[in-house]
Design an enzyme around this catalytic site. Sequence first.
Site, PDB file in Angstrom:
ATOM      1  N   GLU A 250       0.842  -1.201   0.000  1.00  0.00           N
ATOM      2  CA  GLU A 250       0.000   0.000   0.000  1.00  0.00           C
ATOM      3  C   GLU A 250       0.870   1.241   0.000  1.00  0.00           C
ATOM      4  O   GLU A 250       2.023   1.192   0.434  1.00  0.00           O
ATOM      5  CB  GLU A 250      -0.881   0.026   1.266  1.00  0.00           C
ATOM      6  CG  GLU A 250      -1.875  -1.104   1.304  1.00  0.00           C
ATOM      7  CD  GLU A 250      -2.778  -1.039   2.533  1.00  0.00           C
ATOM      8  OE1 GLU A 250      -2.561  -0.173   3.404  1.00  0.00           O
ATOM      9  OE2 GLU A 250      -3.699  -1.859   2.601  1.00  0.00           O
ATOM     10  N   LYS A 252       2.415   4.291   1.549  1.00  0.00           N
ATOM     11  CA  LYS A 252       2.615   4.735   2.928  1.00  0.00           C
ATOM     12  C   LYS A 252       2.457   6.248   2.909  1.00  0.00           C
ATOM     13  O   LYS A 252       3.352   6.978   2.489  1.00  0.00           O
ATOM     14  CB  LYS A 252       3.995   4.327   3.452  1.00  0.00           C
ATOM     15  CG  LYS A 252       4.181   4.693   4.920  1.00  0.00           C
ATOM     16  CD  LYS A 252       5.482   4.135   5.459  1.00  0.00           C
ATOM     17  CE  LYS A 252       5.601   4.304   6.969  1.00  0.00           C
ATOM     18  NZ  LYS A 252       5.465   5.690   7.426  1.00  0.00           N
ATOM     19  N   ARG A 257      -2.076   9.540  11.745  1.00  0.00           N
ATOM     20  CA  ARG A 257      -2.923   8.354  11.833  1.00  0.00           C
ATOM     21  C   ARG A 257      -4.220   8.703  12.558  1.00  0.00           C
ATOM     22  O   ARG A 257      -4.191   9.352  13.600  1.00  0.00           O
ATOM     23  CB  ARG A 257      -2.195   7.263  12.579  1.00  0.00           C
ATOM     24  CG  ARG A 257      -2.935   5.952  12.597  1.00  0.00           C
ATOM     25  CD  ARG A 257      -1.999   4.863  13.010  1.00  0.00           C
ATOM     26  NE  ARG A 257      -2.627   3.564  12.975  1.00  0.00           N
ATOM     27  CZ  ARG A 257      -1.944   2.429  13.024  1.00  0.00           C
ATOM     28  NH1 ARG A 257      -0.630   2.459  13.092  1.00  0.00           N
ATOM     29  NH2 ARG A 257      -2.562   1.268  12.997  1.00  0.00           N
ATOM     30  N   GLU A 303      -4.994   7.300   7.246  1.00  0.00           N
ATOM     31  CA  GLU A 303      -4.012   8.361   7.410  1.00  0.00           C
ATOM     32  C   GLU A 303      -4.636   9.648   6.885  1.00  0.00           C
ATOM     33  O   GLU A 303      -5.185   9.672   5.780  1.00  0.00           O
ATOM     34  CB  GLU A 303      -2.734   8.001   6.627  1.00  0.00           C
ATOM     35  CG  GLU A 303      -1.549   8.865   6.948  1.00  0.00           C
ATOM     36  CD  GLU A 303      -0.751   8.408   8.185  1.00  0.00           C
ATOM     37  OE1 GLU A 303      -1.209   7.483   8.904  1.00  0.00           O
ATOM     38  OE2 GLU A 303       0.319   8.976   8.425  1.00  0.00           O
ATOM     39  N   PHE A 344      -7.183   2.669   5.588  1.00  0.00           N
ATOM     40  CA  PHE A 344      -6.405   1.465   5.266  1.00  0.00           C
ATOM     41  C   PHE A 344      -6.813   0.246   6.080  1.00  0.00           C
ATOM     42  O   PHE A 344      -6.307  -0.845   5.847  1.00  0.00           O
ATOM     43  CB  PHE A 344      -4.901   1.717   5.356  1.00  0.00           C
ATOM     44  CG  PHE A 344      -4.403   2.266   6.682  1.00  0.00           C
ATOM     45  CD1 PHE A 344      -4.377   1.472   7.810  1.00  0.00           C
ATOM     46  CD2 PHE A 344      -3.936   3.581   6.759  1.00  0.00           C
ATOM     47  CE1 PHE A 344      -3.896   1.965   9.002  1.00  0.00           C
ATOM     48  CE2 PHE A 344      -3.458   4.091   7.956  1.00  0.00           C
ATOM     49  CZ  PHE A 344      -3.442   3.278   9.088  1.00  0.00           C
TER      50      PHE A 344
HETATM   51  P1  AMP Z   1       5.967   4.901  11.329  1.00  0.00           P
HETATM   52  O1  AMP Z   1       5.224   6.035  12.001  1.00  0.00           O
HETATM   53  O2  AMP Z   1       7.150   5.323  10.537  1.00  0.00           O
HETATM   54  O3  AMP Z   1       6.236   3.761  12.305  1.00  0.00           O
HETATM   55  O4  AMP Z   1       4.997   4.264  10.249  1.00  0.00           O
HETATM   56  C1  AMP Z   1       3.774   3.697  10.569  1.00  0.00           C
HETATM   57  C2  AMP Z   1       2.678   4.683  10.278  1.00  0.00           C
HETATM   58  O5  AMP Z   1       2.500   4.847   8.885  1.00  0.00           O
HETATM   59  C3  AMP Z   1       1.340   4.244  10.750  1.00  0.00           C
HETATM   60  O6  AMP Z   1       1.166   4.456  12.127  1.00  0.00           O
HETATM   61  C4  AMP Z   1       0.405   5.114   9.907  1.00  0.00           C
HETATM   62  O7  AMP Z   1       0.217   6.354  10.571  1.00  0.00           O
HETATM   63  C5  AMP Z   1       1.204   5.403   8.659  1.00  0.00           C
HETATM   64  N1  AMP Z   1       0.642   4.847   7.409  1.00  0.00           N
HETATM   65  C6  AMP Z   1       0.634   5.492   6.229  1.00  0.00           C
HETATM   66  N2  AMP Z   1       0.074   4.743   5.276  1.00  0.00           N
HETATM   67  C7  AMP Z   1      -0.299   3.582   5.850  1.00  0.00           C
HETATM   68  C8  AMP Z   1      -0.943   2.398   5.367  1.00  0.00           C
HETATM   69  N3  AMP Z   1      -1.294   2.253   4.089  1.00  0.00           N
HETATM   70  N4  AMP Z   1      -1.173   1.402   6.256  1.00  0.00           N
HETATM   71  C9  AMP Z   1      -0.806   1.529   7.559  1.00  0.00           C
HETATM   72  N5  AMP Z   1      -0.209   2.625   8.064  1.00  0.00           N
HETATM   73  C10 AMP Z   1       0.048   3.644   7.214  1.00  0.00           C
END
Ligand code: AMP
Length: 600
Positions: A250, A252, A257, A303, A344
């Site tokens: 998917e 990102k 969030r 998101e 998502f």
């Molecule tokens: P990180 O904050 O770097 O640990 O990345 C995880 C975060 O990416 C999640 O908590 C979401 O806020 C965000 N995110 C963005 N796109 C997606 C997606 N398609 N599925 C799940 N999380 C996503």
Amino acid sequence: MQYRELANVYERIEATTKRLEMRSILVDLLRPLRGRELASALYLSQGSLRPEYEGVELGVAESLARKAVAEATHQTVESVARRSRASGDLGTTAGELLGDVRRVENDGPLELLEVYEGLTEIARAAGAGSQETKVKILVDLLRRATPLEGKYLVRFVMGTLRVGVREMTILDALATAFASEGKEARERIEIAFNLTSDLGMIAERLAAGGLAGLDSIRLEVGRPIRPMLAERAKSLEELLQRMGGRAALEYKYDGLRVQAHIAKDGSVRLFSRRLEEIGPQFPDLVRALPSAVHPHPAILEGECVPFDLGTGAIRPFQEVAKRRGRKHDLEQALEEVPVALFAFDVLLAGDELVYERDFPERRAVLEKLVRPSERIRIAEERTVTNVEEANEYFEEVVGAGAEGVMAKSLAEGSRYRPGARGFWWIKYKRDYVTHLADSIDGVIVGAFHGRGRRAGTYGALLLAVYRPDRDRFETFCKVGSGFDDAALAELPKRLEPFRVDRAPPEVDTGLTPDQWFRPSLVLEVKGAELTVSPIHRAGIGVLRPDAGLALRFPRFTGRYRTDKSATEATTSGELVEMYRMQDRGGTRSATGERPVRHKA
Ligand code: AMP
């Protein structure tokens, strides 16, 4: 139970740095308690009256608390102010002053529930005359309080109660007190907590019915679930291998969030990743959701991304931040910074507990549930079955401006795991392959005074990562680069609420900063590489018995992660994993930009 016993426990916990000792103090406190007393003792110890997500606030400013202390101890407000400036803590001052006055003893000692009720009334008081009501209730409590009780009461109302126990230690204590010490019991309790985010409720049920008391806990609309988290992979090959050769990739999206709860009647509540209610900042999403989602009730995750309504292009994340905290001119901000929600995942659809189903089924439900509109969309996704396909999609995604991909396992067992980080979700950015370009979310635990241009503010911050198995914060760098003049100037004010006068027991470091902070504020840093260090403690004992990991050439990216709490910062385990990846990558210090050498 008397409030005095709780105050004694705080005092003992503050005096120890050992997690096991903390746990046994907690076990002794909790074991005899039941029902509301048990729940209240837990909420109070967390510095709140209700689970955090309810956002209940006392609304007592320092001036108001000072007034109450003055009245209860027959002092002038000026003298209380003077003394608390000197002690640095109004709670300490209240305790000292209460030692000099006769206590009102007609009503007997303060009961825990009386204190809880009093504080709840303080929180409820609103509107005309509420300030006087708040002061009066607090004065009545203080007049009956022992010096120790007074100290903690005042700290509580001021929001500065700093008992160094976090949720994970409390969950340990609950398992020992009401179930068993075994791993299985602890896991079940943690699952229930991740599903409800309500320590008080879990404790009450455990105390009443043991582990079986948790069986009836279900997810509910309006009560946020701890979000599922992702692991990393160093290459698309590894990613696919971990997922059994097949994965849904998917986009990102780089935003905020959001967990959206839509009740049966169509009313909407939005929660951040930290489970704070953020609906009021996104009235446009609140308005758009009910008609875009069917049936109700529903809980979905997505998101929230700034979005150009004209061109359909995603805009930089920083623009959403502009909206946060804006209350007065929110309508204007709505127009300036339109947002869209890219859904998502789905946890509840109608009466079905979808979160228990594997990802492919959830995605199918999501696609039926959401009728995409301008503001409510579904995350772009493609299923890939080999590295070529994965690469091709990845290029497409990055080309479209996303920061990378989020891979979702399609395998059996890929159900939604609240609060858990695992390889069922893997985030992947190109940067991981070649060098350490992934950012680290560090918790500020200390600061060093600045010199020269930085005199009068801090010159560098001491940062830590979180170590869940020990419930500690282990330092990994001292960062002074990346702050512009404005960021520097506002540091003391921003950090003021977290100042403490000695090393917090939960912090592990070989350095002694000029100022310590209670681990709270999270900020994002990047650096050149991770190295083994004798003075930093991140992941100590994992790679070497007596050394931790340090980040070389750390630089603040300019982004405070106010959406993360201290325990949601990068973990020691993640840092160790990043260290290992960087080694395997074979490019230990290569960064796109050569680090400029400067004095640490
Ligand atoms: P990180 O904050 O770097 O640990 O990345 C995880 C975060 O990416 C999640 O908590 C979401 O806020 C965000 N995110 C963005 N796109 C997606 C997606 N398609 N599925 C799940 N999380 C996503």
